[in-house]
Design a protein around this motif. Structure first.
Motif, short mmCIF file in Angstrom:
data_model
loop_
_atom_site.label_atom_id
_atom_site.label_comp_id
_atom_site.label_asym_id
_atom_site.label_seq_id
_atom_site.Cartn_x
_atom_site.Cartn_y
_atom_site.Cartn_z
N VAL A 48 -2.73 15.37 4.41
CA VAL A 48 -2.96 14.68 3.32
C VAL A 48 -1.46 13.92 2.88
O VAL A 48 -0.30 14.09 3.24
CB VAL A 48 -3.18 15.58 2.10
N TRP A 49 -2.00 12.93 1.93
CA TRP A 49 -0.66 12.19 1.54
C TRP A 49 -0.02 12.62 0.40
O TRP A 49 1.03 12.24 0.10
CB TRP A 49 -1.31 10.70 1.17
N TRP A 50 -0.47 13.76 -0.01
CA TRP A 50 0.35 14.50 -1.29
C TRP A 50 -0.47 15.77 -1.63
O TRP A 50 -1.40 16.07 -1.31
CB TRP A 50 0.31 13.81 -2.46
N ASN A 51 0.56 16.61 -2.03
CA ASN A 51 -0.31 17.94 -2.35
C ASN A 51 0.70 18.60 -3.59
O ASN A 51 1.79 18.34 -3.67
CB ASN A 51 -0.01 19.13 -1.29
N LYS A 52 0.02 19.22 -4.65
CA LYS A 52 0.61 19.63 -5.70
C LYS A 52 1.89 20.80 -5.34
O LYS A 52 2.58 20.94 -6.21
CB LYS A 52 -0.27 20.16 -6.86
N PRO B 245 5.44 12.56 -0.14
CA PRO B 245 6.16 13.46 0.81
C PRO B 245 7.39 12.55 1.34
O PRO B 245 7.26 11.55 1.35
CB PRO B 245 5.17 13.53 1.81
N GLY B 246 8.43 13.18 1.12
CA GLY B 246 9.85 12.77 1.64
C GLY B 246 10.54 12.10 0.24
O GLY B 246 11.82 11.93 0.26
N GLY B 247 9.89 12.16 -0.68
CA GLY B 247 10.65 11.72 -1.96
C GLY B 247 11.00 10.40 -2.27
O GLY B 247 11.55 10.17 -3.08
N ARG B 248 10.74 9.41 -1.41
CA ARG B 248 11.08 8.10 -1.72
C ARG B 248 9.73 7.29 -1.49
O ARG B 248 8.68 7.42 -0.59
CB ARG B 248 12.16 7.72 -0.74
N LEU B 249 9.70 6.20 -2.28
CA LEU B 249 8.71 5.22 -1.95
C LEU B 249 9.15 3.83 -1.71
O LEU B 249 9.78 3.32 -2.59
CB LEU B 249 8.00 5.03 -3.21
N SER B 250 8.92 3.07 -0.60
CA SER B 250 9.08 1.85 -0.30
C SER B 250 7.79 1.18 0.45
O SER B 250 7.08 1.86 1.16
CB SER B 250 10.52 1.73 0.40
N PHE B 251 8.17 -0.28 0.48
CA PHE B 251 7.19 -0.88 1.17
C PHE B 251 7.61 -1.66 2.24
O PHE B 251 7.94 -2.88 2.16
CB PHE B 251 6.28 -1.74 0.31
N PRO B 252 8.16 -1.24 3.43
CA PRO B 252 8.88 -1.76 4.65
C PRO B 252 8.15 -3.05 5.21
O PRO B 252 6.93 -3.16 5.27
CB PRO B 252 9.04 -0.53 5.47
N GLY C 43 0.81 -1.16 0.20
CA GLY C 43 0.02 -0.04 0.05
C GLY C 43 1.13 1.36 -0.03
O GLY C 43 1.90 1.40 0.71
N THR C 44 0.59 2.02 -0.85
CA THR C 44 1.32 3.50 -1.00
C THR C 44 0.72 4.61 0.04
O THR C 44 1.20 5.70 0.39
CB THR C 44 1.11 4.15 -2.29
N LEU C 45 -0.35 4.34 0.72
CA LEU C 45 -0.93 5.20 1.71
C LEU C 45 -0.17 5.14 3.16
O LEU C 45 -0.32 4.06 3.49
CB LEU C 45 -2.48 5.16 2.14
N ALA C 46 0.52 6.07 3.61
CA ALA C 46 1.01 6.02 4.89
C ALA C 46 0.04 6.08 6.01
O ALA C 46 -1.26 6.27 5.62
CB ALA C 46 1.64 7.21 5.19
N GLY D 120 4.20 -4.13 4.38
CA GLY D 120 4.11 -3.95 3.29
C GLY D 120 3.45 -2.52 2.93
O GLY D 120 3.06 -2.03 1.78
N GLN D 121 3.17 -1.55 4.01
CA GLN D 121 2.68 -0.30 3.97
C GLN D 121 3.68 0.86 3.91
O GLN D 121 4.56 0.70 4.62
CB GLN D 121 1.65 -0.02 5.35
N ALA D 122 3.44 1.60 3.03
CA ALA D 122 4.55 2.86 2.96
C ALA D 122 4.66 3.56 4.18
O ALA D 122 3.47 3.55 4.96
CB ALA D 122 4.24 3.70 1.53
N ASP D 123 5.39 4.31 4.49
CA ASP D 123 5.52 5.15 5.70
C ASP D 123 6.50 6.48 5.37
O ASP D 123 7.40 6.32 5.03
CB ASP D 123 6.31 4.26 6.74
N TYR D 124 5.73 7.57 5.25
CA TYR D 124 6.48 8.74 5.12
C TYR D 124 5.49 9.89 5.88
O TYR D 124 4.64 9.67 6.47
CB TYR D 124 6.30 9.05 3.34
N PRO D 125 6.25 11.09 6.01
CA PRO D 125 5.62 12.41 6.64
C PRO D 125 4.28 12.84 5.80
O PRO D 125 4.20 12.71 4.55
CB PRO D 125 6.45 13.22 6.97
#
Length: 437
Positions: A316-320, A386-393, A174-177, A398-403
């Motif tokens: 939010v999980w992203w902003n333009k 946010p944070g500029g990287r995507l991984s699934f720890p 999942g890409t949602l923190a 398997g859920q992404a974790d970022y600010p």
């Protein structure tokens, strides 16, 4: 019809064969002829998983009708854009051969049982190679079990509850923190305002949450933060509500009686609009008002008017506004060129979920499901998130974790990022200047 000579049996001897022997030869002939003439299925890797197919078929369902249809449509835009970009130069590179990608997308109508049944059909009958998940925690949580049972990579941008990723699944990403992070980030901004003397100490908190795994995570995030900050906060209302509510008057009456400073709500878009309309019609006003991730949507402004959403805080999980260079600018520009409007976090999540899956297929160089799963598990790529990287720890199941980023609607129609400071594009306002006293 000539008797096939490659059977090794002269025609003159056929009549002398025992029936059982003749049946075996005819059966063998049929099998060999069928195998030689049958068309190749580009998305069926049940046999030779190293074979390069003629196309890669990704299955998906989204709520294109029903209560979450507007959000489902936004996720579709993200999926479509990512796949269109991948196909622009021929598709995914598999061992030096470009293979086009096809999305087999069905409408789950915002219905949990239908989401499960359609996923089962796409995986077991349509034989899709991979799966992009639906939207809404309840639907994703149910649907992901089908993917795990069938051992097919399942990437989603629509399920944020930690319960989805706490089951020990190996095929779900999942890409949602986590929503707990969302609640914590909002409280960090509020804590700064309190420390600056803009909010009372202790601040009285009304905690209202949808009765789902998503809502329970939000509740836990608020509770953990307030408990960790001693006497600075006092939770005076703690109430849940069912999804797709039509009347929130009973809850709002309890909130009004409790006289909170902070109105902290977790709600999906339809419930946010309904509750906020009733909050306004009751002439309620709190020093801080949030509906979790909801608040800045164009649909909300249309339904409630600019005054109706002013000063609503959201995380939010992203902003333009996260960047005017690199991947973010490329995504925003390409989205606007295709759809004529700016993307919101929904489209960004759909786009990144699809991009993560497509990247992992290319890294695997194969449609072998296990190889692609392994690539997803070890993925670490540059991202618009946010944070500029995507991984699934693996530690997060398997859920992404970022600010998260916190934004606030202002009366002029803008929604600047107000927290954290390193990505802020404007100043937040507290307390709500519309409130008297």
């Amino acid at each position: 019809m000539d008797w096939p000579k490659w059977t090794g049996v002269p025609l003159a001897e056929v009549s002398l064969l025992m029936p059982s022997r003749l049946a075996k030869i005819l059966a063998l002939s049929t099998i060999l002829v069928t195998a030689g003439c049958a068309p190749s299925q580009g998305n069926d890797d049940d046999g030779d998983s190293s074979a390069i197919p003629s196309k890669i078929v990704i299955g998906s369902t989204l709520p294109l009708t029903g209560s979450e249809s507007k959000t489902g449509g936004r996720f579709k835009q993200g999926y479509d854009l990512a796949i269109e970009q991948e196909n622009a130069d021929g598709g995914v590179d598999l061992g030096g051969k470009k293979v086009p990608v096809e999305l087999n997308l069905l409408d789950d109508t915002t219905d949990q049982a239908k989401a499960v049944n359609l996923a089962q059909r796409l995986i077991t009958q349509d034989k899709v190679n991979f799966f992009l998940g639906t939207y809404s925690t309840a639907l994703v949580e149910a649907q992901s079990t089908v993917a795990e049972q069938n051992k097919i990579p399942y990437v989603n941008g629509g399920g944020a509850a930690t319960s989805i990723y706490a089951k020990g699944f190996q095929w779900v990403f999942g890409t949602l923190a986590p929503v707990e992070n969302l609640a914590n980030t909002e409280m960090e901004w509020i804590d700064q305002q309190q420390a600056a003397g803009k909010l009372p100490k202790p601040a009285r908190v009304a905690l209202i949450w949808e009765n789902t795994s998503h809502g329970k995570d939000f509740r836990k995030g608020i509770q953990d933060f307030t408990r960790a900050h001693g006497t600075n906060y006092q939770v005076v209302t703690d109430e849940s509500f069912a999804l797709d509510g039509k009347d929130f008057s009973a809850i709002l009456s309890k909130v009004r009686a409790a006289k909170p400073d902070l109105f902290m709500v977790d709600a999906h878009l339809p419930d946010f609009i309904t509750m906020q309309r009733q909050y306004l019609s009751s002439n309620m006003c709190t020093k801080v008002l949030t509906y979790g991730a909801r608040g800045s949507e164009a649909d909300a402004r249309t339904a409630l008017g600019q005054d109706g959403v002013s000063y609503v805080l959201s995380a939010v999980w992203w902003n333009k506004q996260l960047g005017n260079t690199g991947l973010n600018k490329a995504f925003v520009d390409s989205f606007k060129a295709k759809y004529g409007t700016d993307p919101e976090w929904y489209q960004a999540q759909g786009y990144e979920a699809a991009r993560a899956l497509l990247t992992s297929i290319a890294k695997a160089g194969s449609v072998d499901k296990s190889k692609v799963r392994d690539q997803l598990a070890g993925l670490d790529i540059e991202s618009i998130l946010p944070g500029g990287r995507l991984s699934f720890p693996a530690a997060n199941g398997g859920q992404a974790d970022y600010p998260f980023v916190v934004q606030q609607n202002l009366p002029d129609g803008t929604s600047p990022i107000v927290y954290p400071a390193d990505v802020a594009t404007g100043q937040g306002v507290a307390p709500n200047p519309n409130c008297k006293g």
